[in-house]
Design a protein around this motif. Structure first.
Motif, PDB file in Angstrom:
ATOM      1  N   SER A 103     -34.962 -31.114  11.158  1.00  0.00           N
ATOM      2  CA  SER A 103     -34.512 -29.733  10.944  1.00  0.00           C
ATOM      3  C   SER A 103     -34.944 -28.861  12.118  1.00  0.00           C
ATOM      4  CB  SER A 103     -35.088 -29.166   9.637  1.00  0.00           C
ATOM      5  OG  SER A 103     -34.672 -29.935   8.547  1.00  0.00           O
ATOM      6  N   GLN A 157     -36.743 -20.979   8.152  1.00  0.00           N
ATOM      7  CA  GLN A 157     -36.251 -22.150   7.429  1.00  0.00           C
ATOM      8  C   GLN A 157     -37.448 -23.066   7.136  1.00  0.00           C
ATOM      9  OE1 GLN A 157     -33.980 -24.856   9.755  1.00  0.00           O
ATOM     10  NE2 GLN A 157     -32.581 -25.354   8.081  1.00  0.00           N
ATOM     11  N   ASP A 185     -27.364 -24.721   6.902  1.00  0.00           N
ATOM     12  CA  ASP A 185     -25.962 -24.647   6.457  1.00  0.00           C
ATOM     13  C   ASP A 185     -25.808 -25.276   5.069  1.00  0.00           C
ATOM     14  OD1 ASP A 185     -26.516 -27.156   7.575  1.00  0.00           O
ATOM     15  OD2 ASP A 185     -24.681 -27.262   8.758  1.00  0.00           O
ATOM     16  N   GLY A 186     -26.605 -26.311   4.787  1.00  0.00           N
ATOM     17  CA  GLY A 186     -26.580 -26.877   3.442  1.00  0.00           C
ATOM     18  C   GLY A 186     -27.098 -25.862   2.429  1.00  0.00           C
ATOM     19  N   GLN A 214     -25.226 -31.016   8.760  1.00  0.00           N
ATOM     20  CA  GLN A 214     -25.783 -31.988   7.829  1.00  0.00           C
ATOM     21  C   GLN A 214     -26.746 -31.313   6.868  1.00  0.00           C
ATOM     22  OE1 GLN A 214     -26.536 -34.984  11.370  1.00  0.00           O
ATOM     23  NE2 GLN A 214     -27.149 -35.910   9.443  1.00  0.00           N
ATOM     24  N   LYS A 224     -28.256 -32.047  14.215  1.00  0.00           N
ATOM     25  CA  LYS A 224     -29.461 -32.323  13.426  1.00  0.00           C
ATOM     26  C   LYS A 224     -30.231 -33.448  14.121  1.00  0.00           C
ATOM     27  CE  LYS A 224     -31.281 -32.438   8.830  1.00  0.00           C
ATOM     28  NZ  LYS A 224     -31.148 -31.804   7.526  1.00  0.00           N
TER      29      LYS A 224
END
Ligand SMILES: Cc1ncc(C[n+]2csc(CCOP(=O)(O)OP(=O)(O)O)c2C)c(N)n1
Ligand SMILES: [Mg+2]
Length: 921
Positions: A115, A146, A267-268, A299, A429
């Motif tokens: 990540s 994040q 984005d997930g 991803q 990713k």
């Protein structure tokens, strides 16, 4: 179906290509002759025609898969690119080394590399150029990181000298570290665990995004109410020449200088309902102090976010539709030349038919594969790639890995006014993890790298490490006087200092004396009211306090009328960023619906998640803004802990201070509403939150004491706890609070009515059921000649908390005089105890381990029903008759009464005996 056929199936067949060509030619000719302004004008006129219902045309939402900011509109990059690249490489390495080391040593600690590998550049541009710390006269930006990129934030703090190598070596080993007296590093951002460092917990996907929106909105609220100068700017160099003020960056002061809320999310993560639910609010409120950076590495954990589509395009349409300013940051600078040469639009066309699953494969494969499979699709693309080596193709950067492009996007975002901005940054990713991870399906959980992978990473990012040093995962820290370290420090100094940084305390806020706002409750003397009404009256009193009043934040999710708070609409107003642009229907009324720019109530509409997020913003304001506030979020208790429990957990983590009021609480007190409304278990869930003090007061006087004590603890003593208190809608005759019980109300249990002679039984009641219990005591006396004590149990969780602590103390101190907990001291002896409440048995049973077999709990297990209160209490077997029966049954077990009394009681009270409880499932 192949990708191309999917694409083609969406485009209707051209039934007259020649006609189409003529229209295109006419347009192109007009554009060439009259210019783009005229072209736009004509298109607007045609759009008017096309929007006629008969045509049914809808515009395509979205733009091509290219950068929103063209190369020619990029501002100059005002940093040292080479140094920033080197620093970024070091951060990447140290973050990776931290995770791999922890797992080499223990194998079970987890942690993530991929990540942050994708987000590193997005973070670094923020750290070097945009994220401003709190400093003298400037409150600082709020940054939501994040969570799986936490190792990168630690890596930076290490270089900045805020964390030591020993700290890094204790990543995810907080307990071991504590034993050694060093700082352990928590897995994700947790203010509870690192209270001087992390501000916002983000580990549970979706919580960070929604929270960031409501924080940005709350800053506006504070500003509009005159409590916080949100327009304050970061101090710039003194001008002293009468020139307009300038920011620290030397630029004339503009919207770019006001405090911002930044959120870097996955984005997930955008799939979470919480992430999406407040997008329109952010736009409606014009939150241009809010910037989201969505790390579109395409991803999530299991695989592609949208294998068969494009997440960036989907998010673009969604955010634009919600009213956000959208900046697509798709391709890096190396692509600029390719796009410039691609006059026929071959690239845009190729991207339009390439889905994310395929883009992921391209990320995982080498330059040669990309040449053959992407650029090899047609002659135009082949020609574009002709001048590039396979190595160069491999190195073509996506936008989110290009410092210059990221800088351009952030630069535009901070200057955008009127709307929030989202930057959709395309990344890979596991970027740079090579064969071991980049673009791999499994990359999210990849935390082991072998020697070749590590040396490969070293090479890829030109790290100053020998093969052995790389294989040994040595941390890299350049010398203090190196250009990198000087640069790093200078950048942060210019931005006000290091971040993340949390301020644990604020100046205390004085709490008015209890009598000033709650005398009516203390001396209720039998007046009829519900505890909800009592709360509203106390709130009204608190609002009048000159010091505390302005800091009170009443929050509702479209239930103010339900709780009798409508009069506050007029008196203190509902917050609206634009005031009131209409004449309310009820304008002449005392309770007129009044919206105002300085309105105090936060009316969140039907969004418990939104209301909870607002509550958190207010409840952490003491730390985030140095402005302590006192939020009261009052809601249908059923829609609290089970509906937004994870937000409450995060609130606890970030040391929120305030009151949650579970109104219409209880499974039988809210008659009529039935199964989905009647709450019998929130108090039990509340008891699982370590710093939540949960209470179920029976009377207005008890509530007043709890409220006052809570305010003192949170606002004066600055304890990091919050309160969950139930409120009832049942009108009851309110007794005055007996003298001298306040302390025991807080502890959770006090003697409400002593026995006249020696108590044969002890009855515990709480909430409205205390009334049934008191009636049961009378029946026991009158019908059975048994004297009963009645205790009011204001909090079983507080009693249990104390009892557990005492039990532990006694275990750890053998040989010393044992201590007694409050509940054990109050209820010592063999007298049977019957507890009844409006909640499931688990609630009173929290104290069962300390009372042995003499304890019986009655409660409202099972699903609720709609009926009258008395029918419901009968059904759940918590009414006065069942309390009597339970007391007699306990006495019968002790052979203290004749063996026939229970049968007599069943007969006398008409109790229906069914083998199965009616609520059993
Ligand atoms: C509410 C919640 N559900 C699931 C998870 C587990 N989880 C952690 S990261 C992750 C994938 C994240 O993907 P994305 O948001 O795209 O971030 P990336 O790592 O790709 O940058 C998942 C499912 C979580 N942390 N929180
Ligand atoms: Mg992702």
């Amino acid at each position: 179906m192949s990708d191309q056929s999917i694409q083609h199936s969406l485009i209707p067949t051209d039934i007259d290509p020649q006609e189409t060509a003529e229209w295109r030619e006419a347009f192109t000719a007009m554009l060439a002759a009259a210019g783009p302004a005229r072209a736009r004008f004509i298109l607007d006129r045609l759009a008017e025609l096309a929007r006629q219902p008969a045509v049914g045309w809808e515009p395509v939402r979205g733009t091509p898969y290219i950068n929103t900011i063209p190369a020619e509109r990029q501002p100059a990059f005002d940093g040292d690119l080479a140094i920033e690249e080197r620093l970024g490489s070091i951060m990447r390495w140290n973050a990776l080394a931290m995770v791999v080391r922890a797992n080499q040593a223990y194998g079970e600690l987890g942690g993530h590399i991929a990540s942050y590998a994708s987000a590193a550049d997005l973070f670094e541009v923020g750290f070097n150029h945009f994220f401003r710390a709190r400093s003298e006269g400037f409150g600082g930006d709020l940054v939501f990181y994040q969570p799986h990129s936490a190792p990168g934030v630690y890596a930076r703090a290490f270089l900045e000298g805020r964390l030591s190598e020993t700290d890094l070596a204790h990543y995810r080993q907080e307990i071991t570290a504590r034993a050694k007296g060093v700082q352990g590093l928590c897995s994700y951002p947790h203010p509870w665990l690192m209270p001087d460092f992390w501000q916002f917990p983000t580990g549970s996907m979706g919580i960070g995004p929604i929270s960031s929106i409501y924080h940005a909105r709350f800053m506006r609220y504070l500003g509009h109410r005159g409590l916080l100068d949100t327009a304050a700017i970061a101090a710039g160099p003194s001008q002293g020449d009468g020139a307009p003020p300038r920011g620290a960056d030397g630029e004339a002061v503009s919207g770019a200088h006001v405090r911002k809320v930044w959120g870097v999310f996955g984005d997930g993560e955008m799939d979470e309902p919480e992430s999406m639910s407040a997008l329109t609010l952010a736009a409606r409120e014009g939150l241009d102090n809010l910037i989201w950076v969505v790390n579109c590495n395409l991803q999530r954990l299991d695989g592609p976010v949208r294998g068969n589509g494009r997440i960036i395009d989907e998010l673009e349409a969604l955010f634009a539709g919600a009213g956000w300013n959208v900046i697509k940051l798709v391709w890096g600078s190396d692509w600029d030349g390719l796009f410039a040469r691609d006059t026929g639009g071959a690239l845009a066309k190729a991207f339009a038919s390439t889905v994310d699953g395929q883009l992921q494969t391209f990320a995982a494969k080498d330059g040669r594969y990309n040449r053959e499979n992407f650029f090899g699709q047609n002659e135009a693309l082949k020609a574009l790639a002709q001048g590039l080596t396979d190595e160069q193709i491999d190195r073509l950067k996506r936008g989110g890995h290009d410092l210059v492009k990221i800088h351009a996007a952030y630069h535009a975002a901070v200057r955008h006014t009127g709307r929030p901005t989202v930057i959709l940054a395309q990344t890979k990713k596991g970027y740079g993890m090579g064969e071991a991870g980049q673009g791999r399906m499994t990359t999210h959980q990849q935390k082991k790298l072998d020697r070749d992978d590590l040396v490969g990473f070293r090479n890829r990012f030109h790290l100053p490490l020998t093969d052995d040093q790389a294989a040994n995962l040595e941390f890299v820290k350049p010398a203090d006087d190196s250009p990198e370290m000087q640069y790093l420090r200078a950048r942060r100094a210019a931005l006000g200092g290091t971040i993340p940084s949390r301020v644990p305390k604020a100046a205390p806020l004085p709490v008015p004396p209890l009598e000033r706002f709650a005398q009516f409750a203390l001396d209720a003397a039998g007046k009829e009211m519900s505890t909800t009404m009592a709360f509203v009256r106390m709130l009204t009193g608190l609002l009048k306090d000159p010091a505390l009043g302005p800091r009170v934040v009443p929050i509702v999710a479209d239930e103010a009328r339900t709780f009798g708070m409508a009069n506050l609409f007029k008196s203190i107003g509902i917050y609206s960023n634009v005031g009131q642009r209409y004449q309310p229907e009820d304008i002449g009324s005392m309770m007129s619906y009044r919206e105002a720019k300085d309105g105090q109530i936060l009316e969140e509409g039907i969004s418990e998640a939104g209301a909870m997020s607002s509550w958190v913003a207010a409840a952490t304001s003491y730390s985030v803004h140095g402005t302590p506030m006192l939020p009261f979020y009052i809601y249908y208790s059923m829609f609290g802990f089970q509906r937004v429990g994870d937000l409450i957990w995060a609130a606890a983590d970030q040391r929120s201070r305030g009151f949650l009021l579970g109104a219409t609480a209880g499974r039988t007190t809210l008659g009529g509403e039935g199964l989905q409304h009647q709450d019998g278990h929130s108090l039990v869930v509340a008891s699982t939150v370590p710093n939540c003090r949960a209470y179920d007061p029976a009377t207005a006087g008890e509530f007043a004491v709890i409220l006052h004590h809570g305010m003192q603890r949170m606002l004066e003593a600055q304890e990091d706890c919050f309160y969950y208190v139930t409120l009832m809608n049942e009108n009851q005759a309110q007794p005055s609070l007996p003298a001298g019980v306040a302390e025991d109300v807080i502890k959770g249990l006090y003697l409400a009515s002593p026995a006249q002679r020696k108590a044969g039984v002890r009855l515990l009641g709480s909430g409205t059921i205390l009334h049934e219990v008191q009636q049961a005591a009378l029946l026991l006396r009158d019908d059975w000649g048994i004297d009963a004590e009645v205790w009011s149990a204001t909090s079983y969780s507080e009693l249990a908390r104390d009892a557990k602590a005492v039990e532990r103390w006694n275990r750890l101190h053998p040989g010393e005089a044992p201590r007694a907990s409050h509940v054990e001291a109050c209820l010592a002896g063999d007298t049977p105890i019957v507890a009844a409440s409006d909640y499931i048995r688990t609630w009173p049973q929290l104290i069962a381990p300390y009372l042995g077999a003499r304890f019986t709990a009655l409660g409202t297990d099972g699903f609720g029903r709609s009926d009258t209160r008395s029918a419901l209490r009968r059904f759940f077997e918590i009414d006065r008759h069942h309390v009597v029966l339970a007391a007699l049954s306990a006495l019968e077990r002790q052979a203290a009464v004749e063996a026939t009394v229970c049968a007599q009681a069943i007969e006398r009270y008409g109790i229906v005996v069914a083998d199965e409880a009616p609520w059993d499932c």
